[in-house]
Design a protein around this motif. Structure first.
Motif, PDB file in Angstrom:
ATOM      1  N   LEU A  32       0.851  -1.186   0.000  1.00  0.00           N
ATOM      2  CA  LEU A  32       0.000   0.000   0.000  1.00  0.00           C
ATOM      3  C   LEU A  32       0.886   1.235   0.000  1.00  0.00           C
ATOM      4  O   LEU A  32       1.683   1.426   0.918  1.00  0.00           O
ATOM      5  CB  LEU A  32      -0.896  -0.008   1.238  1.00  0.00           C
ATOM      6  N   THR A  33       0.761   2.050  -1.041  1.00  0.00           N
ATOM      7  CA  THR A  33       1.532   3.288  -1.111  1.00  0.00           C
ATOM      8  C   THR A  33       0.607   4.464  -0.861  1.00  0.00           C
ATOM      9  O   THR A  33      -0.369   4.675  -1.601  1.00  0.00           O
ATOM     10  CB  THR A  33       2.225   3.438  -2.478  1.00  0.00           C
ATOM     11  N   THR A  34       0.912   5.199   0.190  1.00  0.00           N
ATOM     12  CA  THR A  34       0.151   6.387   0.558  1.00  0.00           C
ATOM     13  C   THR A  34       1.024   7.619   0.381  1.00  0.00           C
ATOM     14  O   THR A  34       2.244   7.524   0.230  1.00  0.00           O
ATOM     15  CB  THR A  34      -0.309   6.305   2.027  1.00  0.00           C
ATOM     16  N   TRP A  72       0.433   4.842   7.941  1.00  0.00           N
ATOM     17  CA  TRP A  72      -0.250   4.769   6.648  1.00  0.00           C
ATOM     18  C   TRP A  72      -1.715   5.162   6.757  1.00  0.00           C
ATOM     19  O   TRP A  72      -2.297   5.701   5.808  1.00  0.00           O
ATOM     20  CB  TRP A  72      -0.096   3.389   6.003  1.00  0.00           C
ATOM     21  N   PHE A  73      -2.328   4.911   7.939  1.00  0.00           N
ATOM     22  CA  PHE A  73      -3.728   5.271   8.114  1.00  0.00           C
ATOM     23  C   PHE A  73      -3.875   6.794   8.182  1.00  0.00           C
ATOM     24  O   PHE A  73      -4.782   7.370   7.551  1.00  0.00           O
ATOM     25  CB  PHE A  73      -4.286   4.628   9.383  1.00  0.00           C
ATOM     26  N   VAL A  82      -4.736   6.148  -3.134  1.00  0.00           N
ATOM     27  CA  VAL A  82      -3.560   5.336  -2.822  1.00  0.00           C
ATOM     28  C   VAL A  82      -3.225   4.447  -4.011  1.00  0.00           C
ATOM     29  O   VAL A  82      -4.008   4.329  -4.956  1.00  0.00           O
ATOM     30  CB  VAL A  82      -3.807   4.476  -1.566  1.00  0.00           C
ATOM     31  N   THR A  83      -2.057   3.829  -3.940  1.00  0.00           N
ATOM     32  CA  THR A  83      -1.656   2.843  -4.945  1.00  0.00           C
ATOM     33  C   THR A  83      -1.570   1.482  -4.280  1.00  0.00           C
ATOM     34  O   THR A  83      -1.005   1.353  -3.188  1.00  0.00           O
ATOM     35  CB  THR A  83      -0.297   3.199  -5.569  1.00  0.00           C
ATOM     36  N   PHE A  89      -1.062  -7.264 -10.104  1.00  0.00           N
ATOM     37  CA  PHE A  89      -1.538  -5.989 -10.635  1.00  0.00           C
ATOM     38  C   PHE A  89      -1.078  -4.822  -9.762  1.00  0.00           C
ATOM     39  O   PHE A  89      -0.854  -4.977  -8.556  1.00  0.00           O
ATOM     40  CB  PHE A  89      -3.075  -5.966 -10.687  1.00  0.00           C
ATOM     41  N   THR A  90      -0.966  -3.663 -10.404  1.00  0.00           N
ATOM     42  CA  THR A  90      -0.789  -2.398  -9.701  1.00  0.00           C
ATOM     43  C   THR A  90      -1.923  -1.480 -10.137  1.00  0.00           C
ATOM     44  O   THR A  90      -2.188  -1.348 -11.340  1.00  0.00           O
ATOM     45  CB  THR A  90       0.566  -1.757 -10.025  1.00  0.00           C
ATOM     46  N   TYR A  91      -2.603  -0.861  -9.181  1.00  0.00           N
ATOM     47  CA  TYR A  91      -3.725   0.004  -9.537  1.00  0.00           C
ATOM     48  C   TYR A  91      -3.917   1.106  -8.507  1.00  0.00           C
ATOM     49  O   TYR A  91      -3.474   0.995  -7.354  1.00  0.00           O
ATOM     50  CB  TYR A  91      -5.010  -0.806  -9.690  1.00  0.00           C
ATOM     51  N   GLU A  92      -4.570   2.175  -8.945  1.00  0.00           N
ATOM     52  CA  GLU A  92      -4.936   3.256  -8.046  1.00  0.00           C
ATOM     53  C   GLU A  92      -6.260   2.913  -7.365  1.00  0.00           C
ATOM     54  O   GLU A  92      -7.130   2.261  -7.949  1.00  0.00           O
ATOM     55  CB  GLU A  92      -5.078   4.574  -8.812  1.00  0.00           C
ATOM     56  N   ALA A  93      -6.387   3.340  -6.108  1.00  0.00           N
ATOM     57  CA  ALA A  93      -7.601   3.037  -5.349  1.00  0.00           C
ATOM     58  C   ALA A  93      -7.989   4.228  -4.496  1.00  0.00           C
ATOM     59  O   ALA A  93      -7.152   5.073  -4.147  1.00  0.00           O
ATOM     60  CB  ALA A  93      -7.385   1.803  -4.469  1.00  0.00           C
ATOM     61  N   GLN A  94      -9.266   4.270  -4.162  1.00  0.00           N
ATOM     62  CA  GLN A  94      -9.800   5.284  -3.255  1.00  0.00           C
ATOM     63  C   GLN A  94     -10.055   4.630  -1.902  1.00  0.00           C
ATOM     64  O   GLN A  94     -10.744   3.605  -1.817  1.00  0.00           O
ATOM     65  CB  GLN A  94     -11.103   5.873  -3.806  1.00  0.00           C
TER      66      GLN A  94
END
Length: 279
Positions: A32-34, A72-73, A82-83, A89-94
C-alpha cells in the motif's frame, strides 16, 4: 514493523510477484503506497488484506494493537487516493474508512477468520479502523506486473493458484460451519476468475485467432474449458451462498474446481506462452 524489515518484504514481494516467505508467508498481502500527510512523499507499506468482492479489498489499521493508528492510516485520511500492488496488478484506489455497522461486521468477519485481530483490539483502547480500498477504473488494459504478454498470463495464473490454495487451506481448517469471511473469499475468487476468462474470450483469444489461425483447435478447446469451469464456479457459488452452507459440500466443489482449473491453466501455458513471448 521497522523500516528495514518492511523494505526487505517490499523487495521480495516485487521480485516474486507477490510471493514472500518468513513472517508473511502464506498471508494475503498487498503493498500500500500512501502520500505522507506532512511530507507529501510516497510511503509504501506491506499490509494484510481481506478479499471483499470484485471492486474492493479491506485493510485493517491494527498496528499490532499499538496505542496509535499506523502512519499509513493517517496518510490516507489526509490523501485518500492510494496505490495498491497485489503482486499481479498495480492500480490506483480510493480509500474509504468504514464506520458503524459496516466496520463492525467487517471486523467480525476478520476475527472469525483469524482470532489474532481480536487480540490486537484487546491490547488497545482505540477502535481499530477498517478501510475499504476501491479500485479506480482506468481506460485500457489492467497494469499487470510483467514484461511480456506471456509473462502476464503466467503471473495472473499464479495469483489464482495462490488464492485457491489459501481457500483450500482455510476450508481444511474449518469446522462444522463455513465462516462468513471464507464465503466472501470464495465469492471474490469466483468473480475474479470469471472476469479473467471473459477478458480472454473477448480480447486475447480473438487476437490470437486472427494472427495464428493454426491455433484454432487449441483456442476452441480453451473456450470449451472456460465453459466447464464457469459451471464449476457457479456450483461453488451456490454451495457457499446457501441458507445453511455445508462445509463438506463447499470443500468438494473447491476440489473439483481446483482439479479442472489447474489442468486448464497448465494446458493454456504450454500452448500459448511460447507464441505470446515470441510476439
Amino acid at each position: 514493523m521497522p523500516n528495514d524489515f518492511n523494505q526487505q518484504v517490499i523487495d521480495e514481494f516485487r521480485a516474486n510477484k507477490g510471493r514472500v516467505g518468513g513472517y508473511f508467508e502464506g498471508a494475503r498481502l498487498i503493498l500500500l503506497t500512501t502520500t505522507g500527510a506532512r511530507t507529501g512523499r510516497p510511503h509504501t507499506t506491506p499490509v494484510g488484506y481481506l478479499p471483499d468482492g470484485a471492486d474492493r479489498v479491506l485493510v485493517i489499521a491494527s498496528a499490532g494493537g499499538a496505542p496509535s493508528h499506523p502512519a499509513w492510516f493517517h496518510n490516507l485520511l489526509a490523501n485518500p487516493q492510494v496505490t495498491v500492488e497485489s503482486g499481479a496488478f498495480t492500480y490506483e484506489a480510493q480509500a474509504v474508512v468504514l464506520d458503524g455497522e459496516a466496520r463492525d461486521q467487517a471486523f467480525a468477519r476478520a476475527v472469525e477468520a483469524d482470532p489474532g485481530w481480536a487480540e490486537y483490539q484487546e491490547k488497545t483502547r482505540r477502535v481499530i479502523p477498517v478501510v475499504a480500498l476501491y479500485e479506480i477504473a482506468q481506460d485500457g488494459p489492467p497494469n499487470i506486473n510483467a514484461s511480456s504478454m506471456g509473462e502476464a498470463i503466467k503471473v495472473v495464473h499464479d495469483a489464482f493458484r495462490r488464492e485457491l490454495a489459501l481457500i483450500r487451506e482455510e476450508m481444511a481448517k474449518g469446522g462444522a460451519t463455513l465462516g462468513a469471511q471464507l464465503r466472501v473469499n470464495c465469492l471474490t475468487f469466483c468473480a475474479g476468475l470469471h472476469n479473467h476468462h471473459t477478458g480472454e474470450d473477448v480480447a486475447l483469444f480473438p487476437f490470437l485467432a486472427d494472427r495464428h489461425p493454426e491455433f484454432a483447435p487449441t483456442l476452441a478447446r480453451l473456450g470449451e474449458e472456460h465453459e466447464r469451469i464457469a459451471a464449476l464456479v457457479e456450483d461453488l457459488r451456490h454451495a457457499v451462498t446457501a441458507d445453511h452452507p455445508d462445509p463438506a459440500t463447499a470443500r468438494g466443489e473447491v476440489e473439483r474446481l481446483t482439479a479442472e482449473l489447474e489442468a486448464h491453466l497448465t494446458y493454456e501455458e504450454e500452448q500459448l506462452l511460447p507464441i505470446l513471448d515470441a510476439a
